[in-house]
Motif scaffolding. Structure first.
Motif, PDB file in Angstrom:
ATOM      1  N   ASP A 176      28.378  18.783 -47.023  1.00  0.00           N
ATOM      2  CA  ASP A 176      28.628  19.576 -48.608  1.00  0.00           C
ATOM      3  C   ASP A 176      27.527  18.622 -49.370  1.00  0.00           C
ATOM      4  OD1 ASP A 176      30.514  21.419 -48.011  1.00  0.00           O
ATOM      5  OD2 ASP A 176      32.093  20.311 -48.597  1.00  0.00           O
ATOM      6  N   ASP A 177      27.584  17.422 -49.328  1.00  0.00           N
ATOM      7  CA  ASP A 177      26.759  16.605 -50.198  1.00  0.00           C
ATOM      8  C   ASP A 177      25.161  16.787 -49.961  1.00  0.00           C
ATOM      9  OD1 ASP A 177      28.898  15.394 -51.312  1.00  0.00           O
ATOM     10  OD2 ASP A 177      28.709  13.490 -50.186  1.00  0.00           O
ATOM     11  N   ALA A 178      24.861  17.119 -48.518  1.00  0.00           N
ATOM     12  CA  ALA A 178      23.291  17.390 -48.043  1.00  0.00           C
ATOM     13  C   ALA A 178      22.948  18.914 -48.529  1.00  0.00           C
ATOM     14  CB  ALA A 178      23.508  17.278 -46.710  1.00  0.00           C
ATOM     15  N   LEU A 179      23.925  19.604 -48.367  1.00  0.00           N
ATOM     16  CA  LEU A 179      23.598  21.253 -48.819  1.00  0.00           C
ATOM     17  C   LEU A 179      23.449  21.207 -50.265  1.00  0.00           C
ATOM     18  CD1 LEU A 179      25.985  23.076 -46.128  1.00  0.00           C
ATOM     19  CD2 LEU A 179      23.633  22.915 -46.155  1.00  0.00           C
ATOM     20  N   SER A 180      24.304  20.524 -50.872  1.00  0.00           N
ATOM     21  CA  SER A 180      24.217  20.568 -52.409  1.00  0.00           C
ATOM     22  C   SER A 180      23.024  20.017 -52.986  1.00  0.00           C
ATOM     23  CB  SER A 180      25.449  20.039 -53.093  1.00  0.00           C
ATOM     24  OG  SER A 180      26.741  20.610 -52.951  1.00  0.00           O
ATOM     25  N   ALA A 181      22.284  18.956 -52.103  1.00  0.00           N
ATOM     26  CA  ALA A 181      21.198  18.466 -52.595  1.00  0.00           C
ATOM     27  C   ALA A 181      20.021  19.165 -51.881  1.00  0.00           C
ATOM     28  CB  ALA A 181      21.421  17.004 -52.075  1.00  0.00           C
ATOM     29  N   GLY A 182      20.021  20.411 -51.495  1.00  0.00           N
ATOM     30  CA  GLY A 182      18.793  21.061 -51.004  1.00  0.00           C
ATOM     31  C   GLY A 182      18.574  21.339 -49.292  1.00  0.00           C
ATOM     32  N   ALA A 183      19.605  20.399 -48.432  1.00  0.00           N
ATOM     33  CA  ALA A 183      19.599  20.667 -47.249  1.00  0.00           C
ATOM     34  C   ALA A 183      20.001  22.215 -46.756  1.00  0.00           C
ATOM     35  CB  ALA A 183      20.256  19.756 -46.519  1.00  0.00           C
ATOM     36  N   CYS A 184      19.600  22.635 -45.644  1.00  0.00           N
ATOM     37  CA  CYS A 184      19.812  23.889 -45.179  1.00  0.00           C
ATOM     38  C   CYS A 184      20.651  23.797 -44.063  1.00  0.00           C
ATOM     39  CB  CYS A 184      18.589  25.071 -44.896  1.00  0.00           C
ATOM     40  SG  CYS A 184      17.591  24.333 -43.555  1.00  0.00           S
ATOM     41  N   PHE A 185      21.440  24.909 -43.668  1.00  0.00           N
ATOM     42  CA  PHE A 185      22.150  25.069 -42.333  1.00  0.00           C
ATOM     43  C   PHE A 185      21.263  25.961 -41.552  1.00  0.00           C
ATOM     44  CE2 PHE A 185      25.554  27.144 -39.832  1.00  0.00           C
ATOM     45  CZ  PHE A 185      25.787  25.751 -39.008  1.00  0.00           C
ATOM     46  N   CYS A 186      20.571  25.445 -40.735  1.00  0.00           N
ATOM     47  CA  CYS A 186      19.196  26.173 -40.025  1.00  0.00           C
ATOM     48  C   CYS A 186      19.468  26.994 -38.861  1.00  0.00           C
ATOM     49  CB  CYS A 186      18.194  25.289 -39.757  1.00  0.00           C
ATOM     50  SG  CYS A 186      17.719  24.461 -41.219  1.00  0.00           S
ATOM     51  N   LEU A 187      20.838  27.551 -38.696  1.00  0.00           N
ATOM     52  CA  LEU A 187      21.318  28.164 -37.598  1.00  0.00           C
ATOM     53  C   LEU A 187      20.229  29.513 -37.479  1.00  0.00           C
ATOM     54  CD1 LEU A 187      22.976  28.807 -35.300  1.00  0.00           C
ATOM     55  CD2 LEU A 187      24.567  29.990 -36.772  1.00  0.00           C
ATOM     56  N   ALA A 188      19.912  30.192 -38.371  1.00  0.00           N
ATOM     57  CA  ALA A 188      19.122  31.605 -38.222  1.00  0.00           C
ATOM     58  C   ALA A 188      17.951  31.003 -37.592  1.00  0.00           C
ATOM     59  CB  ALA A 188      19.036  32.196 -39.621  1.00  0.00           C
ATOM     60  N   GLY A 189      17.131  30.025 -38.146  1.00  0.00           N
ATOM     61  CA  GLY A 189      15.704  29.685 -37.570  1.00  0.00           C
ATOM     62  C   GLY A 189      15.859  29.151 -36.257  1.00  0.00           C
ATOM     63  N   VAL A 190      16.973  28.518 -36.008  1.00  0.00           N
ATOM     64  CA  VAL A 190      17.145  27.903 -34.659  1.00  0.00           C
ATOM     65  C   VAL A 190      17.302  29.085 -33.425  1.00  0.00           C
ATOM     66  CG1 VAL A 190      18.606  26.664 -33.017  1.00  0.00           C
ATOM     67  CG2 VAL A 190      17.926  25.619 -34.808  1.00  0.00           C
ATOM     68  N   VAL A 191      18.186  30.047 -33.931  1.00  0.00           N
ATOM     69  CA  VAL A 191      18.627  31.077 -33.153  1.00  0.00           C
ATOM     70  C   VAL A 191      17.452  31.956 -32.952  1.00  0.00           C
ATOM     71  CG1 VAL A 191      20.011  33.319 -33.025  1.00  0.00           C
ATOM     72  CG2 VAL A 191      20.960  31.104 -33.389  1.00  0.00           C
ATOM     73  N   GLN A 192      16.556  32.139 -34.016  1.00  0.00           N
ATOM     74  CA  GLN A 192      15.733  33.268 -33.920  1.00  0.00           C
ATOM     75  C   GLN A 192      14.316  32.572 -33.255  1.00  0.00           C
ATOM     76  OE1 GLN A 192      14.888  34.289 -37.927  1.00  0.00           O
ATOM     77  NE2 GLN A 192      16.843  34.932 -38.315  1.00  0.00           N
ATOM     78  N   GLY A 193      14.077  31.458 -33.099  1.00  0.00           N
ATOM     79  CA  GLY A 193      12.996  30.815 -32.657  1.00  0.00           C
ATOM     80  C   GLY A 193      13.470  30.651 -31.066  1.00  0.00           C
ATOM     81  N   LEU A 194      14.347  30.084 -30.670  1.00  0.00           N
ATOM     82  CA  LEU A 194      14.861  29.832 -29.454  1.00  0.00           C
ATOM     83  C   LEU A 194      15.084  31.329 -28.521  1.00  0.00           C
ATOM     84  CD1 LEU A 194      17.033  26.797 -29.418  1.00  0.00           C
ATOM     85  CD2 LEU A 194      14.677  26.939 -28.551  1.00  0.00           C
ATOM     86  N   ALA A 195      15.307  32.357 -29.473  1.00  0.00           N
ATOM     87  CA  ALA A 195      15.348  33.691 -28.903  1.00  0.00           C
ATOM     88  C   ALA A 195      14.020  34.464 -28.299  1.00  0.00           C
ATOM     89  CB  ALA A 195      16.007  34.848 -29.657  1.00  0.00           C
ATOM     90  N   ARG A 196      12.758  33.779 -28.700  1.00  0.00           N
ATOM     91  CA  ARG A 196      11.604  34.121 -28.400  1.00  0.00           C
ATOM     92  C   ARG A 196      11.282  33.412 -27.232  1.00  0.00           C
ATOM     93  NH1 ARG A 196      10.898  34.237 -34.139  1.00  0.00           N
ATOM     94  NH2 ARG A 196       9.881  32.162 -33.835  1.00  0.00           N
ATOM     95  N   GLU A 197      11.908  32.268 -26.700  1.00  0.00           N
ATOM     96  CA  GLU A 197      11.432  31.233 -25.672  1.00  0.00           C
ATOM     97  C   GLU A 197      11.828  32.080 -24.381  1.00  0.00           C
ATOM     98  OE1 GLU A 197       9.382  28.582 -25.568  1.00  0.00           O
ATOM     99  OE2 GLU A 197       9.115  29.096 -27.487  1.00  0.00           O
ATOM    100  N   SER A 198      11.424  31.701 -23.267  1.00  0.00           N
ATOM    101  CA  SER A 198      11.630  32.231 -21.953  1.00  0.00           C
ATOM    102  C   SER A 198      11.899  31.083 -20.876  1.00  0.00           C
ATOM    103  CB  SER A 198      10.633  33.468 -21.474  1.00  0.00           C
ATOM    104  OG  SER A 198       9.578  32.647 -21.169  1.00  0.00           O
ATOM    105  N   LEU A 199      12.393  31.377 -19.798  1.00  0.00           N
ATOM    106  CA  LEU A 199      12.412  30.401 -18.847  1.00  0.00           C
ATOM    107  C   LEU A 199      11.281  29.728 -18.304  1.00  0.00           C
ATOM    108  CD1 LEU A 199      15.707  31.314 -16.778  1.00  0.00           C
ATOM    109  CD2 LEU A 199      15.637  29.679 -18.389  1.00  0.00           C
ATOM    110  N   VAL A 200      10.152  30.428 -18.378  1.00  0.00           N
ATOM    111  CA  VAL A 200       8.883  30.103 -17.946  1.00  0.00           C
ATOM    112  C   VAL A 200       8.494  28.958 -18.581  1.00  0.00           C
ATOM    113  CG1 VAL A 200       6.548  31.026 -17.664  1.00  0.00           C
ATOM    114  CG2 VAL A 200       8.467  32.524 -17.401  1.00  0.00           C
ATOM    115  N   THR A 201       9.024  28.950 -19.993  1.00  0.00           N
ATOM    116  CA  THR A 201       8.507  27.781 -20.791  1.00  0.00           C
ATOM    117  C   THR A 201       8.621  26.199 -20.045  1.00  0.00           C
ATOM    118  OG1 THR A 201       9.282  29.294 -22.523  1.00  0.00           O
ATOM    119  CG2 THR A 201       8.062  27.075 -23.035  1.00  0.00           C
ATOM    120  N   ARG A 202       9.937  26.317 -19.571  1.00  0.00           N
ATOM    121  CA  ARG A 202      10.342  24.894 -18.684  1.00  0.00           C
ATOM    122  C   ARG A 202       9.341  24.253 -18.120  1.00  0.00           C
ATOM    123  NH1 ARG A 202      14.170  26.057 -13.354  1.00  0.00           N
ATOM    124  NH2 ARG A 202      12.684  27.329 -12.380  1.00  0.00           N
TER     125      ARG A 202
END
Length: 144
Positions: free
Chosen positions: A53-79
């Motif tokens: 709560d302190d971090a979010l109130s000071a401007g931090a983000c809960f970046c679930l959308a960015g993580v999910v969207q970014g990793l959704a574009r990855e494939s197993l080939v990347t490994r």
């Protein structure tokens, strides 16, 4: 990641811009809900919630959308693009991944060493910082 996101993440979070907007509007509620499932059941979640709560109130983000969207574009080939040493730490009491086997991480990094922390949930670095640090420093010293 793909199967988990389809099963767990509401579709608006998976849509660029919409996901970030919904994430920002629900950031406190979403972070609190996350702390209900990610640490071991017997963990006091209030310290996590206060810090968040302190971090979010000071401007931090809960970046679930960015993580999910970014990793959704990855494939197993990347490994295969990374051949260096890799250590993955798995918290055995991570309720959010209770249906996932730690060994499934090798689908993404075949040569990875998987170290299981039996007493941790999703945050071994926060739940057992000394052990986490010792393990990673030991791995870095081996490869230096």
């Amino acid at each position: 990641m793909h199967a988990w996101a389809e099963r767990v993440i509401p579709w608006p979070i998976r849509v660029p811009l919409l996901g970030q907007s919904v994430g920002w509007l629900t950031r406190h509620k979403a972070a609190h809900a996350w702390y209900d499932i990610a640490p071991p059941k017997d963990t006091d979640r209030e310290a996590y919630r206060r810090t968040t709560d302190d971090a979010l109130s000071a401007g931090a983000c809960f970046c679930l959308a960015g993580v999910v969207q970014g990793l959704a574009r990855e494939s197993l080939v990347t490994r295969d693009a990374f051949a260096g040493p890799c250590t993955m730490i798995w918290g055995a009491k991570n309720w959010s991944h209770r249906h996932t086997r730690a060994e499934s991480l090798r689908d993404y990094m075949a040569h990875a060493q998987i170290v299981q922390f039996d007493d941790c949930g999703h945050f071994p670095d926060l739940e057992q910082p000394q052990r986490y640090t010792q393990l990673l420093l030991g791995q870095v010293m081996k490869t230096s």
